[in-house]
Design a protein around this motif. Structure first.
Motif, PDB file in Angstrom:
ATOM      1  N   THR A 146      35.972  42.156  50.703  1.00 45.13           N
ATOM      2  CA  THR A 146      36.993  42.364  49.676  1.00 45.13           C
ATOM      3  C   THR A 146      38.385  42.355  50.307  1.00 45.13           C
ATOM      4  O   THR A 146      38.565  42.821  51.421  1.00 45.13           O
ATOM      5  CB  THR A 146      36.774  43.722  48.994  1.00 45.13           C
ATOM      6  OG1 THR A 146      35.391  43.880  48.753  1.00 45.13           O
ATOM      7  CG2 THR A 146      37.519  43.816  47.697  1.00 45.13           C
ATOM      8  N   LEU A 150      44.765  44.110  48.163  1.00 50.26           N
ATOM      9  CA  LEU A 150      44.684  44.517  46.762  1.00 50.26           C
ATOM     10  C   LEU A 150      44.027  45.880  46.624  1.00 50.26           C
ATOM     11  O   LEU A 150      44.500  46.735  45.874  1.00 50.26           O
ATOM     12  CB  LEU A 150      43.907  43.467  45.967  1.00 50.26           C
ATOM     13  CG  LEU A 150      44.612  42.124  45.847  1.00 50.26           C
ATOM     14  CD1 LEU A 150      43.706  41.083  45.245  1.00 50.26           C
ATOM     15  CD2 LEU A 150      45.863  42.270  45.005  1.00 50.26           C
TER      16      LEU A 150
ATOM     17  N   ALA B 231      44.674  40.259  41.556  1.00 53.59           N
ATOM     18  CA  ALA B 231      43.235  40.463  41.687  1.00 53.59           C
ATOM     19  C   ALA B 231      42.492  39.568  40.703  1.00 53.59           C
ATOM     20  O   ALA B 231      41.408  39.055  41.004  1.00 53.59           O
ATOM     21  CB  ALA B 231      42.892  41.929  41.432  1.00 53.59           C
ATOM     22  N   VAL B 278      40.578  51.414  39.217  1.00 53.25           N
ATOM     23  CA  VAL B 278      39.250  51.571  39.829  1.00 53.25           C
ATOM     24  C   VAL B 278      38.364  50.388  39.439  1.00 53.25           C
ATOM     25  O   VAL B 278      37.666  49.813  40.276  1.00 53.25           O
ATOM     26  CB  VAL B 278      38.607  52.900  39.385  1.00 53.25           C
ATOM     27  CG1 VAL B 278      37.183  52.997  39.901  1.00 53.25           C
ATOM     28  CG2 VAL B 278      39.423  54.077  39.877  1.00 53.25           C
ATOM     29  N   THR B 280      39.341  47.410  38.628  1.00 55.26           N
ATOM     30  CA  THR B 280      39.789  46.236  39.383  1.00 55.26           C
ATOM     31  C   THR B 280      39.120  46.191  40.750  1.00 55.26           C
ATOM     32  O   THR B 280      38.654  45.134  41.189  1.00 55.26           O
ATOM     33  CB  THR B 280      41.317  46.283  39.572  1.00 55.26           C
ATOM     34  OG1 THR B 280      41.932  46.449  38.303  1.00 55.26           O
ATOM     35  CG2 THR B 280      41.819  45.007  40.202  1.00 55.26           C
ATOM     36  N   ILE B 281      39.073  47.339  41.424  1.00 59.40           N
ATOM     37  CA  ILE B 281      38.457  47.378  42.750  1.00 59.40           C
ATOM     38  C   ILE B 281      36.981  47.004  42.649  1.00 59.40           C
ATOM     39  O   ILE B 281      36.472  46.187  43.418  1.00 59.40           O
ATOM     40  CB  ILE B 281      38.621  48.774  43.387  1.00 59.40           C
ATOM     41  CG1 ILE B 281      40.099  49.054  43.644  1.00 59.40           C
ATOM     42  CG2 ILE B 281      37.840  48.866  44.685  1.00 59.40           C
ATOM     43  CD1 ILE B 281      40.383  50.445  44.147  1.00 59.40           C
ATOM     44  N   LEU B 284      36.553  43.376  42.100  1.00 60.24           N
ATOM     45  CA  LEU B 284      36.860  42.638  43.326  1.00 60.24           C
ATOM     46  C   LEU B 284      35.684  42.677  44.281  1.00 60.24           C
ATOM     47  O   LEU B 284      35.361  41.683  44.935  1.00 60.24           O
ATOM     48  CB  LEU B 284      38.087  43.251  44.009  1.00 60.24           C
ATOM     49  CG  LEU B 284      39.437  42.726  43.589  1.00 60.24           C
ATOM     50  CD1 LEU B 284      40.524  43.501  44.289  1.00 60.24           C
ATOM     51  CD2 LEU B 284      39.557  41.255  43.931  1.00 60.24           C
ATOM     52  N   VAL B 285      35.046  43.846  44.381  1.00 61.64           N
ATOM     53  CA  VAL B 285      33.905  43.987  45.296  1.00 61.64           C
ATOM     54  C   VAL B 285      32.773  43.076  44.851  1.00 61.64           C
ATOM     55  O   VAL B 285      32.175  42.352  45.643  1.00 61.64           O
ATOM     56  CB  VAL B 285      33.442  45.453  45.345  1.00 61.64           C
ATOM     57  CG1 VAL B 285      32.110  45.555  46.058  1.00 61.64           C
ATOM     58  CG2 VAL B 285      34.475  46.309  46.037  1.00 61.64           C
ATOM     59  N   SER B 288      33.879  39.327  45.409  1.00 60.29           N
ATOM     60  CA  SER B 288      34.422  38.792  46.651  1.00 60.29           C
ATOM     61  C   SER B 288      33.333  38.211  47.535  1.00 60.29           C
ATOM     62  O   SER B 288      33.626  37.657  48.581  1.00 60.29           O
ATOM     63  CB  SER B 288      35.221  39.857  47.384  1.00 60.29           C
ATOM     64  OG  SER B 288      34.479  41.028  47.465  1.00 60.29           O
ATOM     65  N   LYS B 291      33.614  33.512  48.438  1.00 62.56           N
ATOM     66  CA  LYS B 291      34.970  33.176  48.888  1.00 62.56           C
ATOM     67  C   LYS B 291      35.184  31.677  48.928  1.00 62.56           C
ATOM     68  O   LYS B 291      36.282  31.209  49.160  1.00 62.56           O
ATOM     69  CB  LYS B 291      35.193  33.745  50.294  1.00 62.56           C
ATOM     70  CG  LYS B 291      35.678  35.184  50.291  1.00 62.56           C
ATOM     71  CD  LYS B 291      37.209  35.227  50.381  1.00 62.56           C
ATOM     72  CE  LYS B 291      37.764  36.551  49.974  1.00 62.56           C
ATOM     73  NZ  LYS B 291      37.241  37.666  50.746  1.00 62.56           N
TER      74      LYS B 291
END
Lengths: 359, 306
Positions: A146, A150, B231, B278, B280-281, B284-285, B288, B291
Motif C-alpha cells: 500500500t 496516502l 487514493a 479509515v 479509504t485506507i 487502498l489495502v 494495492s 500494481k
C-alpha cells in the motif's frame, strides 16, 4: 537555446548554496507579497528575521526559538531518514498527536501521585504511540504494498478526530467545569517536561540535540545509514547489495514516527500544557519543509529548524505589531520550499547555452 | 436513535452532490497520472480553487464566473508544479507536497475577508420531462450543471483515452517517456497540458465544495478530499468509469455518516467523522495488491539527453 547538462556528480558548492539563495529569494518575493498586502516590506522582513534575535525584546523571544525549534528539528530528523531512502512519511502530524495522547494519558493516569518514574514512563509511552501510528503505513506497505504517502496522510485526519474525542471525553479534566481539554500538566510536577522555562529549555530540546547527533552518526558511520543512502540513490544496486527493502521501510517509518511522537509528548507536557482540540499546530507539516531546507542532512536540519522557528516567532510579532495576517507566514514558508526545489536544479545540472542543431 | 429519519431519496440525491468534488479532482488527477506525472498537490489546488471560485462568485454575483475562476486558479497553481517538475526537474513527490502546503496558506490568506459570507446560489436544472419522473427525477435529474459536467468529463476522458490518437499518444508518454520521445512526441508539452487540465479539474472540485456543497468559506475546508481523490485514482486502477463508481461510493459513505450523526446513532461523532479516511485506507489495502496497471513512467523525471 538553453540546455540542461547532467553533472557527473552533484555540485558540492551548489548543494550548500541553494538553501541560502532560496532563503534570500523568498525574502525578496515574500517582501513583494507583504507589499501587496499593504505592509512595509523591508520593515516586515526586519521584524520577522531581525527583531526576535536582536530587537528590543529579544531576551523574551530567544528562548522561544528553542521551544518552537525543538519539535521541528526532532520531527524533521526522523522524516529525513525516510526521505533519503525514498520512503515518504507525510503523516508526522498524526504521529505527533498520538504521541501526545499516549504520553499525556500515561501521565494523567498517575495523577495526583508524585514520583520520579512518571515522566520517563510518559516519554516511553509517547515514543511508542508515535511509533505504533507510523507502523500502520509501514506494515501495510511491507505486507500489501500500500502507498505509504496516502495511508500516513489519511491517519492524520483519523488522529485529529481521536484528539477531539479524547479531549472531550476520556482525557477531559474532571475538575474543568465542563470545558474541553485535559488537566494542565504544567501544574503537575512529575509530568512536566520543562527544565528551565525562562531559558526555553525543556526535555524536547535535549532530545532534538541527541537526535541530530544520532542521525549524523547513523548516516556517516553506520552500515544501516549507508543502506538508507544507497536505497535512495540506487534502489537496484541496494537490492543486489542485500538490503532488505521491507526492513528499511519499517525502520525509517518507525523511527520517524517515534521521534514525532516524542515531539508531541514534550510539547503537551511543556509548552502546550494540556491535551486540547486545537493542540496540534502543523509542526508535522512544517517539518517537511525543514527536512528539505536542511538538505536532509542532520546539521542542516538543525539550522533549518531554527530558521523556521524564527519565521514562526517573527511572524507572530509581525502579526501583532503590523497586522500581517497569520496565513502570510504560511505562504512565506511554502514559497521557501518552492524556491528550494526549483534551485536544486543547479546542484544536479549545468545550464548551458547552445545554438540549436539541425538534426 | 431513529433511523427512519434517514430519507433514502434525499440520501441518494445528496450522495451525488457529495461525490462531485472527489469525482472532479480524481478525474483530473487520472489524466495527469496517465501522462506519467504524480501530482500530490491536489489538496492544494482544490482549496485554491475553492477560494478563487468563492471570491469571484461573491464579487460578481455569478456562480458560473466563480467556477470559471476556480478552474483558472487551480490551473495557475498547477503551473507552479509544471515549472518545478517539468522545467526544473524537481522530485514530483516533494513538489506536490510543496504545492499543497503553499495552496493551504495562500487560500487562507485570500479568504480572510470572506469568512461567514453566503455565496450566490447555484441554480439546479429543471430538465423538462426527465425532472418530472417520480422518485428518479428529483434524485438524478434535478441537480446543478457542474454535477453533470463532472460526469461529462469522465465520459470525455474515457473516450479520449480509448478512441483518439491524442489519448494514445498521452498513454504512450505515460507508459514510457523515453520511447515516446524517441518517436518524436513532445513529452514535456503533453505533460504540461495534462497537469494544467488536472489543476483546472481540481479547482472546479474545490469550488463545488465552497459554492454548492457547504456553501460558505472556512479555512482548510477541503479537509483531505484531495488526498482521498488521489487514493481514488489508485482504487480505480487508472480507469475513468471506475473513478465515477469510487467517487459515488465515497460520497455515499460521507453522506451516510453525516446522516447517522444527525440521527443520533450511539457511535460518537468523532468516530463517524473519521470513517471516510479509515475506509479509504482499507480500500487502498485491498486494491494495492494489483500494481500492474499503474502507468510505467509514473513519477519518474524525464530529461531528454539529446
Amino acid at each position: 537555446m538553453i540546455v540542461l547538462e547532467k553533472r557527473p556528480q552533484a555540485s558540492q558548492l551548489w548543494s550548500l548554496a541553494t538553501p541560502v539563495v532560496a532563503v534570500l529569494a523568498t525574502m525578496v518575493f515574500g517582501g513583494l507579497l507583504f507589499a501587496l498586502l499593504g505592509t512595509q516590506p523591508v520593515e516586515a522582513i526586519r521584524t520577522i528575521f531581525w527583531d526576535p534575535l536582536f530587537g528590543e525584546f529579544a531576551f523574551y523571544y530567544r528562548p522561544q526559538l528553542l521551544v518552537k525549534g525543538a519539535p521541528l528539528v526532532l520531527i524533521a530528523i526522523g522524516l529525513s531518514l525516510g526521505f533519503k531512502a525514498g520512503i515518504w512519511n507525510i503523516g508526522a502530524e498524526g504521529q505527533y498527536i498520538i504521541g501526545a495522547l499516549t504520553g499525556a494519558g500515561v501521565g494523567l493516569a498517575f495523577y495526583p501521585l508524585e514520583a520520579w518514574y512518571i515522566f520517563p514512563l510518559m516519554v516511553i509511552a509517547g515514543a511508542l504511540g508515535g511509533w505504533a501510528w507510523a507502523m500502520i503505513p509501514g506494515v501495510l506497505k511491507v505486507r500489501f504494498g500500500t502507498n505509504e504517502i496516502l495511508v500516513s496522510l489519511m491517519l492524520v485526519y483519523v488522529a485529529e478526530q481521536l484528539l477531539a474525542s479524547m479531549s472531550l471525553g476520556l482525557l477531559k479534566n474532571p475538575q474543568g467545569f465542563g470545558f474541553p481539554g485535559s488537566r494542565n500538566l504544567n501544574e503537575y510536577e512529575s509530568a512536566n517536561s520543562w527544565i528551565n522555562q525562562n531559558a526555553g529549555l525543556h526535555w524536547g530540546v535535549v532530545a532534538a540535540t541527541i537526535a541530530v547527533i544520532f542521525a549524523y552518526v547513523l548516516l556517516n558511520r553506520h552500515m544501516l545509514g549507508f543502506h538508507i543512502r544507497l536505497t535512495g540513490d540506487a534502489p537496484r544496486a541496494a537490492r543486489f547489495a542485500g538490503v532488505s527493502p521491507g526492513r528499511l521501510v519499517l525502520f525509517c517509518l518507525g523511527t520517524s514516527g517515534m521521534l514525532a511522537g516524542l515531539a508531541g509528548l514534550f510539547e503537551v507536557a511543556g509548552p502546550a500544557g494540556q491535551v486540547s482540540i486545537d493542540f496540534n499546530t502543523g509542526y508535522g507539516f512544517t517539518a517537511i519543509i525543514v527536512a528539505f531546507l536542511g538538505r536532509l542532512h542532520p546539521i542542516g536540519i538543525l539550522l533549518a529548524g531554527l530558521l523556521m522557528a524564527l519565521t514562526y516567532i517573527g511572524g507572530e510579532i509581525a502579526q501583532s505589531q503590523m497586522g500581517l495576517p497569520a496565513a502570510a507566514i504560511q505562504v512565506f514558508q511554502g514559497m521557501l520550499l518552492f524556491f528550494l526545489l526549483a534551485l536544486d536544479l543547479l546542484t544536479n545540472y549545468r545550464i548551458r547555452l547552445k545554438s540549436r542543431e539541425v538534426a | 436513535m431513529d433511523l427512519s429519519q434517514i430519507n433514502p431519496i434525499l440520501l441518494v440525491a445528496s450522495l451525488m452532490v457529495a461525490a462531485t468534488p472527489i469525482l472532479l479532482a480524481a478525474i483530473g488527477e487520472l489524466v495527469v497520472e496517465r501522462a506519467g506525472v504524480l501530482n500530490l498537490g491536489v489538496e492544494g489546488m482544490m482549496i485554491t480553487g475553492a477560494i478563487c471560485g468563492f471570491a469571484v462568485a461573491v464579487e460578481t454575483g455569478s456562480p458560473w464566473l466563480g467556477f470559471l475562476a476556480a478552474a483558472i486558479g487551480g490551473a495557475a497553481l498547477s503551473f507552479l508544479f509544471v515549472i518545478l517538475t517539468q522545467f526544473a526537474l524537481a522530485n514530483q513527490v516533494a513538489s506536490g507536497l510543496a504545492l499543497t502546503l503553499f495552496g493551504l496558506g495562500l487560500s487562507s490568506l485570500l479568504g480572510q475577508s470572506y469568512v461567514g459570507i453566503k455565496p450566490p446560489p447555484t441554480p439546479d436544472l429543471h430538465i423538462p420531462l426527465l425532472s418530472d419522473i417520480p422518485i428518479l427525477g428529483p434524485v438524478v435529474f434535478s441537480h446543478d450543471l457542474i454535477l453533470y459536467l463532472g460526469i461529462a468529463i469522465v465520459a470525455g476522458v474515457w473516450a479520449l483515452l480509448k478512441f483518439t490518437r491524442a489519448g494514445l499518444i498521452m498513454r504512450a508518454v505515460g507508459e514510457n517517456h523515453d520511447a515516446a520521445h524517441a518517436l518524436g512526441y513532445k513529452v514535456v508539452r503533453i505533460r504540461v497540458m495534462a497537469i494544467l487540465f488536472g489543476g483546472a479539474c481540481a479547482g472546479l472540485g474545490g469550488a463545488y465544495i465552497s459554492l454548492v456543497r457547504v456553501p460558505q468559506w472556512t479555512e482548510g475546508m477541503t479537509a483531505g478530499v484531495g488526498w482521498i481523490a488521489l487514493a481514488l485514482v489508485v482504487f480505480a486502477s487508472w480507469k475513468p468509469w471506475r473513478v465515477l463508481l469510487g467517487a459515488y461510493l465515497f460520497g455515499g459513505i460521507t453522506v451516510l455518516q453525516l446522516n447517522l450523526q444527525a440521527a443520533g446513532v450511539a457511535i460518537p461523532v468523532e468516530y463517524l467523522a473519521m470513517s471516510p479516511y479509515v475506509i479509504t485506507i482499507v480500500v487502498l489495502v485491498i486494491l494495492s495488491a494489483d500494481k500492474s496497471r499503474a502507468p510505467g513512467s509514473l513519477g519518474r523525471i524525464f530529461h531528454a539527453t539529446s
